[in-house]
Design a protein around this motif. Structure first.
Motif, mmCIF file in Angstrom:
data_model
loop_
_atom_site.group_PDB
_atom_site.id
_atom_site.type_symbol
_atom_site.label_atom_id
_atom_site.label_comp_id
_atom_site.label_asym_id
_atom_site.label_seq_id
_atom_site.Cartn_x
_atom_site.Cartn_y
_atom_site.Cartn_z
ATOM 1 N N ILE A 42 0.839 -1.205 0.000
ATOM 2 C CA ILE A 42 0.000 0.000 0.000
ATOM 3 C C ILE A 42 0.872 1.253 0.000
ATOM 4 N N GLU A 43 1.900 1.265 0.842
ATOM 5 C CA GLU A 43 2.764 2.442 0.951
ATOM 6 C C GLU A 43 3.539 2.690 -0.342
ATOM 7 N N GLU A 44 3.982 1.632 -1.013
ATOM 8 C CA GLU A 44 4.726 1.797 -2.264
ATOM 9 C C GLU A 44 3.850 2.438 -3.334
ATOM 10 N N ALA A 45 2.622 1.938 -3.495
ATOM 11 C CA ALA A 45 1.711 2.508 -4.486
ATOM 12 C C ALA A 45 1.332 3.940 -4.107
ATOM 13 N N GLU A 46 1.078 4.159 -2.824
ATOM 14 C CA GLU A 46 0.663 5.490 -2.396
ATOM 15 C C GLU A 46 1.786 6.515 -2.568
ATOM 16 N N SER A 47 3.021 6.094 -2.369
ATOM 17 C CA SER A 47 4.142 7.023 -2.533
ATOM 18 C C SER A 47 4.238 7.492 -3.979
ATOM 19 N N GLN A 48 3.958 6.604 -4.939
ATOM 20 C CA GLN A 48 3.972 7.001 -6.341
ATOM 21 C C GLN A 48 2.831 7.958 -6.649
ATOM 22 N N LEU A 49 1.654 7.666 -6.067
ATOM 23 C CA LEU A 49 0.506 8.539 -6.274
ATOM 24 C C LEU A 49 0.794 9.931 -5.707
ATOM 25 N N PRO A 99 -3.246 -2.544 -4.943
ATOM 26 C CA PRO A 99 -2.743 -1.169 -4.830
ATOM 27 C C PRO A 99 -1.908 -0.745 -6.035
ATOM 28 N N ALA A 100 -1.014 -1.618 -6.505
ATOM 29 C CA ALA A 100 -0.164 -1.268 -7.650
ATOM 30 C C ALA A 100 -0.991 -1.077 -8.921
ATOM 31 N N GLN A 101 -1.982 -1.938 -9.131
ATOM 32 C CA GLN A 101 -2.816 -1.824 -10.327
ATOM 33 C C GLN A 101 -3.677 -0.561 -10.298
ATOM 34 N N SER A 102 -4.080 -0.139 -9.112
ATOM 35 C CA SER A 102 -5.044 0.949 -8.992
ATOM 36 C C SER A 102 -4.480 2.307 -9.397
ATOM 37 N N ILE A 103 -3.161 2.478 -9.364
ATOM 38 C CA ILE A 103 -2.593 3.785 -9.692
ATOM 39 C C ILE A 103 -2.326 3.949 -11.186
ATOM 40 N N ARG A 104 -2.382 2.862 -11.946
ATOM 41 C CA ARG A 104 -2.057 2.952 -13.370
ATOM 42 C C ARG A 104 -2.974 3.898 -14.135
ATOM 43 N N PRO A 105 -4.302 3.803 -13.966
ATOM 44 C CA PRO A 105 -5.167 4.696 -14.746
ATOM 45 C C PRO A 105 -4.915 6.170 -14.444
ATOM 46 N N ARG A 106 -4.716 6.495 -13.165
ATOM 47 C CA ARG A 106 -4.514 7.893 -12.799
ATOM 48 C C ARG A 106 -3.178 8.397 -13.321
ATOM 49 N N LEU A 107 -2.128 7.603 -13.212
ATOM 50 C CA LEU A 107 -0.811 8.046 -13.667
ATOM 51 C C LEU A 107 -0.701 8.021 -15.180
ATOM 52 N N ALA A 108 -1.541 7.238 -15.844
ATOM 53 C CA ALA A 108 -1.528 7.220 -17.306
ATOM 54 C C ALA A 108 -1.967 8.557 -17.882
ATOM 55 N N GLY A 109 -2.578 9.413 -17.047
ATOM 56 C CA GLY A 109 -2.994 10.728 -17.506
ATOM 57 C C GLY A 109 -1.856 11.710 -17.655
ATOM 58 N N PHE A 110 -0.649 11.342 -17.216
ATOM 59 C CA PHE A 110 0.512 12.225 -17.335
ATOM 60 C C PHE A 110 1.371 11.783 -18.515
ATOM 61 N N ASP A 111 1.639 12.687 -19.444
ATOM 62 C CA ASP A 111 2.526 12.333 -20.550
ATOM 63 C C ASP A 111 3.976 12.611 -20.158
ATOM 64 N N TYR A 112 4.885 12.485 -21.097
ATOM 65 C CA TYR A 112 6.300 12.629 -20.759
ATOM 66 C C TYR A 112 6.663 14.046 -20.356
ATOM 67 N N GLN A 113 5.811 15.015 -20.673
ATOM 68 C CA GLN A 113 6.056 16.395 -20.271
ATOM 69 C C GLN A 113 5.368 16.737 -18.951
ATOM 70 N N GLY A 114 4.694 15.755 -18.361
ATOM 71 C CA GLY A 114 4.060 15.974 -17.078
ATOM 72 C C GLY A 114 2.680 16.595 -17.158
ATOM 73 N N LYS A 115 2.108 16.682 -18.350
ATOM 74 C CA LYS A 115 0.765 17.242 -18.493
ATOM 75 C C LYS A 115 -0.259 16.263 -17.944
ATOM 76 N N GLY A 128 -11.384 -2.060 -11.912
ATOM 77 C CA GLY A 128 -11.102 -1.939 -13.343
ATOM 78 C C GLY A 128 -11.763 -3.060 -14.107
ATOM 79 N N ASN A 129 -11.856 -2.900 -15.421
ATOM 80 C CA ASN A 129 -12.481 -3.955 -16.216
ATOM 81 C C ASN A 129 -11.544 -5.140 -16.418
ATOM 82 N N TYR A 130 -10.242 -4.914 -16.225
ATOM 83 C CA TYR A 130 -9.270 -6.005 -16.223
ATOM 84 C C TYR A 130 -8.061 -5.520 -15.436
ATOM 85 N N SER A 131 -7.131 -6.411 -15.177
ATOM 86 C CA SER A 131 -6.081 -6.097 -14.210
ATOM 87 C C SER A 131 -5.162 -4.963 -14.659
#
Length: 216
Positions: A42-49, A99-115, A128-131
């Motif tokens: 949980i802490e590892e995923a949350e730290s990335q978020l 926890p690790a899977q749950s942050i992917r959709p939110r972080l996918a919103g950032f491109d390489y420029q941080g937008k 999610g609809n799949y893992s």
């Protein structure tokens, strides 16, 4: 009892009702539930978020992970030659992510420029609809639980439930009490020991459709 403690009690109680039902009526789905997530996971995923988005997980979601860390797909190929039945897909709208899977959709919103394509909206993705969870699922924000998707641009719908606990309570009441359509056109049914929700008028199961039996 503080609000966070009350939320934790509510979500764990609602989850227990669903899990108890699965144990008795859908044992294969029940077996797909992962053990509680560790504090380190949980802490590892949350730290990335927090690093990318500036906020952490809602306490209610952490409380759920402390009793169920996600789900896995079990091999039932001897019964399901087409691989249609997802043993972990026993909830309407999506499967419980780790926890690790749950942050992917939110972080996918950032491109390489941080937008941030989600325009600063604060949310986590419990389901999610799949893992891989990069296309669609359910988000949790301060306003509640609703649908998100990124099929044709980023989209967040209005909240469907005020909390995860309310969502799970609706699932439990549908399974135990009915009516089958309490949560919409998708209704619960059993196939190969798995709980699968689908619309009987437009079933998503194909090769295994004849073996699916509605709960109510």
């Amino acid at each position: 009892m503080s609000k966070s403690n009350s939320e934790a009690a509510d979500v764990t109680s609602a989850w227990a009702r669903v899990e108890d039902w699965l144990r008795e009526y859908a044992p294969t789905s029940h077996a797909s539930i992962l053990p509680p997530a560790t504090e380190a996971e949980i802490e590892e995923a949350e730290s990335q978020l927090r690093h990318h988005c500036g906020y952490g997980f809602p306490p209610e979601l952490v409380a759920l992970w402390r009793v169920a860390g996600g789900v896995r797909q079990l091999d039932i190929d001897e019964y399901d030659e087409e691989g249609e039945v997802g043993t972990g897909q026993f909830l309407p709208h999506g499967l419980l992510l780790t926890p690790a899977q749950s942050i992917r959709p939110r972080l996918a919103g950032f491109d390489y420029q941080g937008k941030d394509y989600w325009e600063g909206a604060q949310w986590a993705a419990p389901f999610g609809n799949y893992s891989e969870a990069t296309d669609t699922g359910l988000y949790l924000s301060a306003t509640g639980l609703g649908k998100w998707s990124s099929y044709e641009g980023m989209f967040m719908g209005e909240p469907l439930y005020p909390s995860i606990a309310a969502y799970l309570e609706a699932v439990g009441r549908t399974l135990v009490e009915g009516p089958a359509e309490r949560m919409g056109s998708d209704v619960p049914g059993i196939v190969y020991g798995c709980l699968i929700w689908q619309d009987p008028q437009s079933p998503r199961l194909d090769e295994t459709a004849a073996d699916w039996r509605p709960v109510h």
